[in-house]
Motif scaffolding. Structure first.
Motif, PDB file in Angstrom:
ATOM      1  N   ARG A 249       0.831  -1.202   0.000  1.00  0.00           N
ATOM      2  CA  ARG A 249       0.000   0.000   0.000  1.00  0.00           C
ATOM      3  C   ARG A 249       0.869   1.256   0.000  1.00  0.00           C
ATOM      4  N   HIS A 250       0.521   2.200  -0.893  1.00  0.00           N
ATOM      5  CA  HIS A 250       1.159   3.503  -0.968  1.00  0.00           C
ATOM      6  C   HIS A 250       0.096   4.574  -0.764  1.00  0.00           C
ATOM      7  N   SER A 251       0.551   5.772  -0.480  1.00  0.00           N
ATOM      8  CA  SER A 251      -0.353   6.900  -0.329  1.00  0.00           C
ATOM      9  C   SER A 251       0.182   8.079  -1.119  1.00  0.00           C
ATOM     10  N   SER A 252      -0.723   8.828  -1.751  1.00  0.00           N
ATOM     11  CA  SER A 252      -0.313  10.015  -2.498  1.00  0.00           C
ATOM     12  C   SER A 252       0.167  11.122  -1.566  1.00  0.00           C
ATOM     13  N   GLU A 253      -0.099  10.965  -0.264  1.00  0.00           N
ATOM     14  CA  GLU A 253       0.257  12.002   0.697  1.00  0.00           C
ATOM     15  C   GLU A 253       1.654  11.824   1.267  1.00  0.00           C
ATOM     16  N   GLN A 254       2.350  10.761   0.874  1.00  0.00           N
ATOM     17  CA  GLN A 254       3.704  10.570   1.365  1.00  0.00           C
ATOM     18  C   GLN A 254       4.540   9.837   0.337  1.00  0.00           C
ATOM     19  N   ASP A 255       5.851   9.999   0.466  1.00  0.00           N
ATOM     20  CA  ASP A 255       6.778   9.331  -0.427  1.00  0.00           C
ATOM     21  C   ASP A 255       7.086   7.952   0.157  1.00  0.00           C
ATOM     22  N   GLY A 256       6.883   6.921  -0.655  1.00  0.00           N
ATOM     23  CA  GLY A 256       7.157   5.576  -0.174  1.00  0.00           C
ATOM     24  C   GLY A 256       5.912   4.894   0.340  1.00  0.00           C
ATOM     25  N   PRO A 257       6.058   3.666   0.817  1.00  0.00           N
ATOM     26  CA  PRO A 257       4.911   2.885   1.273  1.00  0.00           C
ATOM     27  C   PRO A 257       4.329   3.408   2.586  1.00  0.00           C
ATOM     28  N   VAL A 258       3.069   3.076   2.793  1.00  0.00           N
ATOM     29  CA  VAL A 258       2.397   3.424   4.048  1.00  0.00           C
ATOM     30  C   VAL A 258       3.001   2.593   5.188  1.00  0.00           C
ATOM     31  N   ARG A 259       3.231   3.250   6.308  1.00  0.00           N
ATOM     32  CA  ARG A 259       3.722   2.569   7.504  1.00  0.00           C
ATOM     33  C   ARG A 259       2.636   2.589   8.578  1.00  0.00           C
ATOM     34  N   THR A 260       2.498   1.480   9.285  1.00  0.00           N
ATOM     35  CA  THR A 260       1.570   1.436  10.401  1.00  0.00           C
ATOM     36  C   THR A 260       2.217   2.129  11.607  1.00  0.00           C
ATOM     37  N   GLU A 261       1.431   2.313  12.677  1.00  0.00           N
ATOM     38  CA  GLU A 261       1.989   2.904  13.892  1.00  0.00           C
ATOM     39  C   GLU A 261       3.029   1.987  14.525  1.00  0.00           C
ATOM     40  N   ASN A 262       3.011   0.728  14.126  1.00  0.00           N
ATOM     41  CA  ASN A 262       4.023  -0.219  14.601  1.00  0.00           C
ATOM     42  C   ASN A 262       5.279  -0.188  13.741  1.00  0.00           C
ATOM     43  N   GLY A 263       5.272   0.651  12.685  1.00  0.00           N
ATOM     44  CA  GLY A 263       6.427   0.756  11.808  1.00  0.00           C
ATOM     45  C   GLY A 263       6.477  -0.292  10.715  1.00  0.00           C
ATOM     46  N   ASN A 264       5.364  -1.012  10.521  1.00  0.00           N
ATOM     47  CA  ASN A 264       5.331  -2.091   9.534  1.00  0.00           C
ATOM     48  C   ASN A 264       4.670  -1.651   8.233  1.00  0.00           C
ATOM     49  N   LEU A 265       4.683  -2.544   7.255  1.00  0.00           N
ATOM     50  CA  LEU A 265       4.092  -2.283   5.944  1.00  0.00           C
ATOM     51  C   LEU A 265       2.725  -2.944   5.827  1.00  0.00           C
ATOM     52  N   LEU A 266       1.933  -2.480   4.876  1.00  0.00           N
ATOM     53  CA  LEU A 266       0.626  -3.066   4.597  1.00  0.00           C
ATOM     54  C   LEU A 266       0.641  -3.666   3.198  1.00  0.00           C
ATOM     55  N   LEU A 267       0.287  -4.940   3.111  1.00  0.00           N
ATOM     56  CA  LEU A 267       0.200  -5.634   1.834  1.00  0.00           C
ATOM     57  C   LEU A 267      -1.264  -5.923   1.558  1.00  0.00           C
ATOM     58  N   ASP A 268      -1.806  -5.300   0.509  1.00  0.00           N
ATOM     59  CA  ASP A 268      -3.195  -5.525   0.103  1.00  0.00           C
ATOM     60  C   ASP A 268      -3.239  -6.747  -0.810  1.00  0.00           C
ATOM     61  N   VAL A 269      -3.978  -7.770  -0.369  1.00  0.00           N
ATOM     62  CA  VAL A 269      -4.039  -9.035  -1.100  1.00  0.00           C
ATOM     63  C   VAL A 269      -5.461  -9.252  -1.602  1.00  0.00           C
ATOM     64  N   PHE A 270      -5.611  -9.282  -2.911  1.00  0.00           N
ATOM     65  CA  PHE A 270      -6.925  -9.462  -3.522  1.00  0.00           C
ATOM     66  C   PHE A 270      -7.143 -10.942  -3.801  1.00  0.00           C
ATOM     67  N   MET A 271      -8.124 -11.511  -3.106  1.00  0.00           N
ATOM     68  CA  MET A 271      -8.364 -12.943  -3.160  1.00  0.00           C
ATOM     69  C   MET A 271      -9.400 -13.316  -4.213  1.00  0.00           C
ATOM     70  N   LYS A 272      -9.313 -14.558  -4.651  1.00  0.00           N
ATOM     71  CA  LYS A 272     -10.386 -15.115  -5.462  1.00  0.00           C
ATOM     72  C   LYS A 272     -11.570 -15.429  -4.553  1.00  0.00           C
ATOM     73  N   ALA A 273     -12.774 -15.374  -5.092  1.00  0.00           N
ATOM     74  CA  ALA A 273     -13.975 -15.643  -4.306  1.00  0.00           C
ATOM     75  C   ALA A 273     -14.041 -17.116  -3.908  1.00  0.00           C
ATOM     76  N   GLY A 274     -14.897 -17.406  -2.928  1.00  0.00           N
ATOM     77  CA  GLY A 274     -15.148 -18.795  -2.540  1.00  0.00           C
ATOM     78  C   GLY A 274     -14.171 -19.366  -1.550  1.00  0.00           C
ATOM     79  N   GLN A 275     -13.535 -18.510  -0.731  1.00  0.00           N
ATOM     80  CA  GLN A 275     -12.542 -19.004   0.231  1.00  0.00           C
ATOM     81  C   GLN A 275     -13.190 -19.387   1.562  1.00  0.00           C
TER      82      GLN A 275
END
Length: 227
Positions: free
Chosen positions: A155-181
């Motif tokens: 995950r990136h944001s137009s409001e900052q340079d580089g990836p979004v960081r959580t308050e824990n200092g980690n990264l967010l990975l958006d995973v788009f799943m196939k239906a029926g899980q």
């Protein structure tokens, strides 16, 4: 009165004077904070949301740190989608790890939604969000490729340079799943990948859902039972 305000009014019935409550983020939660102020109810609030904390402060509600409590009486939150087994998916805020901590401490974890967010089973129209240790990003991304995914991206944001960081200092990975899980199995599998702190699937902590529609608010329990 809009459906979100109606849902907040119903949620107020589940709060007792002097209790410790958990509050997530979103507009329905803001309505609930306003109602707590108007009704002059004394509660202590635990929240993982920076915005909710500011709103509570402005309303004169006491906010306490999650590190200072051992139990939360009732917690309220929203979600992007919830099904009849009370499996929920939260994608937007990226604070799901702390939200799950609040949920785990709570006697009741109640979702506040409008009827458009309720489905028979999760459809995965929204991504599953993984909070990932930065050092593990490449490994996690490779492991996720073995899941039934459509795509994934950091995950990136137009409001900052580089990836979004959580308050824990980690990264967010958006995973788009196939239906029926199988949502519960999927949550366990994601949590089992080294480097994944947690996922935005909530399949074991929701105790009930308040569903607001044009005709009123219904309480939904596991199995889709409503009253």
């Amino acid at each position: 009165m809009d459906v979100k305000q109606r849902c907040a009014e119903k949620a107020l019935e589940y709060i007792t004077e002097g209790s410790i409550i958990g509050l997530g983020g979103g507009s329905t939660i803001k309505h609930l904070i306003t109602l707590l102020k108007e009704n002059k109810m004394y509660v202590k609030v635990v929240t993982p949301s920076w915005e909710t904390k500011q709103t509570c402060n402005d309303a004169g509600l006491e906010v306490v740190s999650i590190t200072d409590v051992t139990k939360i009486d009732t917690a309220f939150d929203g979600c992007d989608q919830v099904d009849q087994q009370l499996h929920a998916l939260k994608s937007g805020g990226g604070i799901h790890t702390r939200e799950k901590l609040v949920a785990g401490l709570s006697e009741e974890y109640i979702l506040l939604v409008d009827e458009t967010k309720v489905v028979p089973v999760l459809t995965y129209d929204h991504p599953v969000v993984l909070e990932v240790l930065p050092q593990a990003l490449r490994f996690v991304t490779q492991q996720v490729e073995s899941f039934p995914v459509r795509s994934s991206h950091v995950r990136h944001s137009s409001e900052q340079d580089g990836p979004v960081r959580t308050e824990n200092g980690n990264l967010l990975l958006d995973v788009f799943m196939k239906a029926g899980q199988d949502s519960a199995d999927l949550e366990r599998r994601f949590k089992g990948v080294n480097g994944v702190v947690d996922s935005s699937l909530f399949t074991s902590v929701v105790t009930k859902v308040l569903v607001a529609g044009e005709t009123g608010v219904q309480e939904m329990n596991k199995g889709g039972d409503v009253r």
